[in-house]
Scaffold this motif. Structure first.
Motif, PDB file in Angstrom:
ATOM      1  N   ILE A  79       1.739  -0.919  21.174  1.00 53.74           N
ATOM      2  CA  ILE A  79       1.862   0.380  20.497  1.00 53.74           C
ATOM      3  C   ILE A  79       2.252   1.487  21.477  1.00 53.74           C
ATOM      4  N   LEU A 511       8.879  -6.485  14.512  1.00 55.36           N
ATOM      5  CA  LEU A 511       7.624  -5.765  14.385  1.00 55.36           C
ATOM      6  C   LEU A 511       6.526  -6.483  15.157  1.00 55.36           C
ATOM      7  N   GLU A 515       1.779  -3.464  13.485  1.00 54.52           N
ATOM      8  CA  GLU A 515       2.540  -2.454  12.745  1.00 54.52           C
ATOM      9  C   GLU A 515       2.600  -2.769  11.251  1.00 54.52           C
ATOM     10  N   GLU A 543       2.405   2.835  12.310  1.00 49.23           N
ATOM     11  CA  GLU A 543       3.810   2.912  11.932  1.00 49.23           C
ATOM     12  C   GLU A 543       4.666   2.112  12.918  1.00 49.23           C
ATOM     13  N   PRO A 544       5.744   1.499  12.445  1.00 44.52           N
ATOM     14  CA  PRO A 544       6.625   0.743  13.344  1.00 44.52           C
ATOM     15  C   PRO A 544       7.207   1.606  14.458  1.00 44.52           C
TER      16      PRO A 544
END
Length: 763
Positions: A79, A511, A515, A543-544
């Motif tokens: 992330i 992804l 995510e 969120e991606p």
């Protein structure tokens, strides 16, 4: 635990403030905002996501912080706020990036858009998703299916893995190697032969019922730290833990629980190992043999004296075969040989055997310290021999416990990722999808790279991973990789496998499991299998990294549709849009495991996979659990005689590493700072060679195949390791490991025991 019994390199408990500082450091390093760092509260929770690193079990009643230092690092890595866009490649040519350190490549950030390699500019350039799918499909259609390999890493979900194996078989091959080939394939082969199923038999509930645990070659403090919670609870009940490991690892010595105010604010800590035996590298079979010998000798004395038997006579009679031949081998084994090969004195093995004979329910945990050897399958079988002597398979609190590495590496095999046709439900797939699956054996990892060196492999599809870095014999295999006609890499971050590219190469950003995955039918969830053979649902919570990233199922479906076209009976678009459709088909293929799985996958603690050996049902050739007579108690009976002064190298992972991902160059738990080019050596071995701490050396592999394998620039560090054995980091030491130096039956690379000599460094 007294100070002198701690690790000399790290004289503190594992966990504790050191772990908390490491978590804070990586959150800052990856520029993770406080709002995003809260994602850790959803890690390994029933309503959250499965950790993207290790595969340890997810409890039904999780802790408030159900993550460890390693898991927090992996999450922060995914992330991160850092991004690699197409502009990055306008600044950096591929030839330049090849000179970057592995850490720096991944540290650059998340990949954000699909890319193809442009040979004229030596750069990766943007390409649309459909253009990439169509081009890859055209390339695959032009190749002989036998020349294409579909590799998957352990991060791929059950749904993605099911889709990939079906795609590969509809395409026309069983070339489906995965990361199991690199680590626990010896488990899959050894346990299957011994007890009829290639996975362990314990669950988290067994920790509450056991009264003794063994550890063989598994560093829980680095590789599966959340397991320390169960070990701590067991130790509070007085359960002994006996460890066999060449290095004294802090995580196996003592533990300060970061979630315990008492242990964080006082000197309180929990001793983990009650016995710690530093077995020589490659000496596991000998150590196990010694314990078995002591048990059988004690039973022989009981028979003579008319006292209660030591072995479980009823279990052996009713549930096993081959005991008499094994017992005879054990009786004839020489103590001189056992002590010499194991590196342990008889009294140490007697102490372990006495605890074993006193216990009623015993779990044996193990890791790659047993499996990554030439005799890796034999090591697993010997562990089963020991457990079966006292009926410690198929009863509460007892059984073999292979501790897997990557988060779904076990589950991939469950849903058909295997090169072995006999392990896949080909007849059911044929009926279910109206096609004729190939029946020829496919290639595992070692076989795939042997074929690559022979010019027989033309394309590699890589669902995650960094094969160029993780494979042995890099001096030979890396140049061969660059001759491929096609390389396709599905990844979250840049790595060396993308840069040592084929003639046509694509990097497709996917992804992360963390995510949110939005498709046409709404937000999607996926599932995984943990080390204890329990299935869990998982859905993303952040969120991606970019709107142009696609999910792994989306990418597999897109390439399959573009490649197979009219040949396929699968509605790949429907599967892409709604993963529950994939789970419905999984339920048709394996109704005993996945029937109504969409509703059951959120069961707290997971859905238990049927494991017949838990119920003492043996799916073996004989219909019973099978004792095995070992071929040899030595590690490498078919290697050349070791020359005077030779050493046995074991490759290691640091506490700042997960597989080939390097978070930084430090290894806090072993006292290593600022470099991974380090060799851990016994002080007596240093003195014998006239070496001092910090001296630079080279290492050369001892082999008679005519290939020179050498790595220079290692700094020597004195360490508490058995004499004649040394440790060095993976993947830096991989060039020293011959591709053919692998487990006999499973072909797992023998990375835990490489014969080497010390040479003067040229760097």
């Amino acid at each position: 635990m007294s100070k002198q019994n701690k690790s000399d390199a790290y004289p503190f408990a594992s966990g504790g403030w050191g772990s908390m500082k490491a978590v804070a450091k990586i959150l800052l390093q990856e520029k993770t905002p406080l709002t995003d760092s809260r994602v850790l509260m959803h890690q390994n929770k029933p309503d959250g996501f499965m950790c993207v690193s290790c595969s340890w079990a997810k409890p039904a009643d999780p802790h408030v912080f159900e993550f460890c230092e390693s898991g927090a690092k992996a999450t922060a890595w995914d992330i991160t706020a850092k991004r690699v866009t197409s502009d990055f490649f306008q600044v950096h040519k591929v030839s330049e990036l090849l000179k970057w350190h592995d850490h720096d490549l991944e540290e650059a950030g998340r990949l954000t858009e699909p890319l193809r390699y442009d040979a004229q500019t030596d750069r990766y350039v943007p390409v649309s998703w459909q253009e990439a799918f169509d081009a890859i499909g055209a390339e695959l259609r032009a190749l002989d299916p036998a020349s294409v390999v579909f590799y998957s890493s352990g991060r791929a979900s059950l749904e993605t893995s099911y889709m990939l194996q079906l795609f590969a078989r509809m395409y026309g091959n069983n070339n489906l190697p995965d990361s199991s080939n690199m680590c626990h394939e010896s488990t899959a082969v050894g346990l299957k032969e011994a007890i009829g199923v290639g996975v362990g038999t314990i669950t988290l509930e067994d920790f509450e019922k056991t009264d003794l645990m063994f550890f063989f070659g598994q560093n829980v403090g680095t590789n599966s730290p959340r397991m320390l919670h169960q070990l701590q609870d067991a130790r509070k009940r007085g359960v002994p833990i006996i460890t066999f490991n060449p290095l004294r690892e802090p995580g196996l010595l003592d533990f300060a629980n970061p979630q315990s105010p008492v242990q964080m604010l006082t000197p309180a800590e929990t001793q983990i190992s009650t016995q710690y035996h530093q077995v020589k590298t490659g000496g596991d079979t000998a150590a196990l043999l010694g314990i078995c010998k002591l048990v059988i000798e004690a039973d022989d004395r009981a028979v003579t004296s008319g006292t209660p038997r030591v072995i479980d006579v009823d279990f052996i009679r009713d549930h096993t075969s081959g005991f008499d031949a094994f017992a005879q081998f054990v009786r004839e084994a020489s103590w001189d040989d056992i002590e010499r090969v194991s590196g342990l004195p008889r009294d140490a093995l007697e102490a372990a055997a006495q605890e074993y004979m006193n216990a009623n329910a015993v779990i044996a945990h193990y890791g790659m310290g047993l499996t990554q050897h030439r005799m890796g399958v034999q090591n697993v079988r010997m562990l089963c021999n020991l457990l079966m002597l006292r009926g410690n398979v198929g009863k509460p609190g007892a059984g073999p416990s292979p501790v897997r590495g990557h988060s779904n590496v076990q589950g991939q095999r469950t849903v058909g990722i295997t090169e072995k046709p006999e392990l896949a439900p080909l007849d059911q797939l044929a009926k279910q999808f109206s096609f004729e699956p190939p029946r020829e054996k496919g290639m595992n990892i070692v076989e795939a790279f042997e074929a690559l060196l022979d010019g027989k492999v033309k394309a590699m599809f890589n669902l995650g991973g960094n094969l160029v870095r993780s494979i042995p014999d890099r001096v030979r295999t890396e140049p061969a990789w660059a001759t491929l006609e096609l390389t396709v890499n599905v990844a979250t971050k840049l790595n060396r496998s993308h840069l040592v590219h084929g003639k046509r190469s694509y990097v497709l950003p996917c992804l992360s499991r963390i995510e949110i995955d939005r498709q046409e039918s709404g937000e999607q969830a996926v599932s995984m299998e943990d080390s204890t053979a329990c299935f869990h649902g998982s859905h993303g919570v952040v969120e991606p990294a970019a709107p142009t990233i696609r999910s792994e199922p989306f990418i597999v479906a897109g390439i399959a549709k573009a490649t197979l076209g009219e040949r396929s009976t699968v509605d790949w678009d429907a599967w892409r849009d709604d993963y529950s459709r994939v789970r419905v088909e999984m339920g048709k293929t394996w109704p005993e495991m996945f029937d109504n799985f969409d509703a059951r996958m959120w069961t707290p603690g997971g859905v238990k996979r049927p494991v017949p050996a838990r119920e003492r049902k043996w799916k073996t050739k004989s219909g019973k659990a099978e004792f095995m007579v070992p071929d040899s108690i030595g590690e490498d009976p078919d290697m050349p005689e070791r020359e005077p002064g030779s050493l046995r190298l074991m490759t290691l992972r640091s506490d700042s590493q997960f597989n080939t991902t390097i978070y930084n160059d430090d290894d806090r738990l072993r006292g290593v700072k600022g470099s991974r080019m380090v060799i851990l050596m016994n002080p007596a071995d240093m003195e014998e060679r006239g070496l001092s701490e910090g001296d630079r050396i080279g290492l050369e592999t001892i082999a008679d195949d005519g290939v020179e394998r050498r790595v220079d620039g290692f700094a020597v560090m004195p360490f508490n390791v058995p004499q004649g054995c040394i440790g060095g980091y993976f993947p830096e030491c991989n060039p020293l490991l011959p591709l053919w130096h692998c487990a006999k039956e499973s072909k797992v690379p023998g990375a835990k025991s490489i014969p080497v000599r010390v040479a003067a460094s040229v760097r």
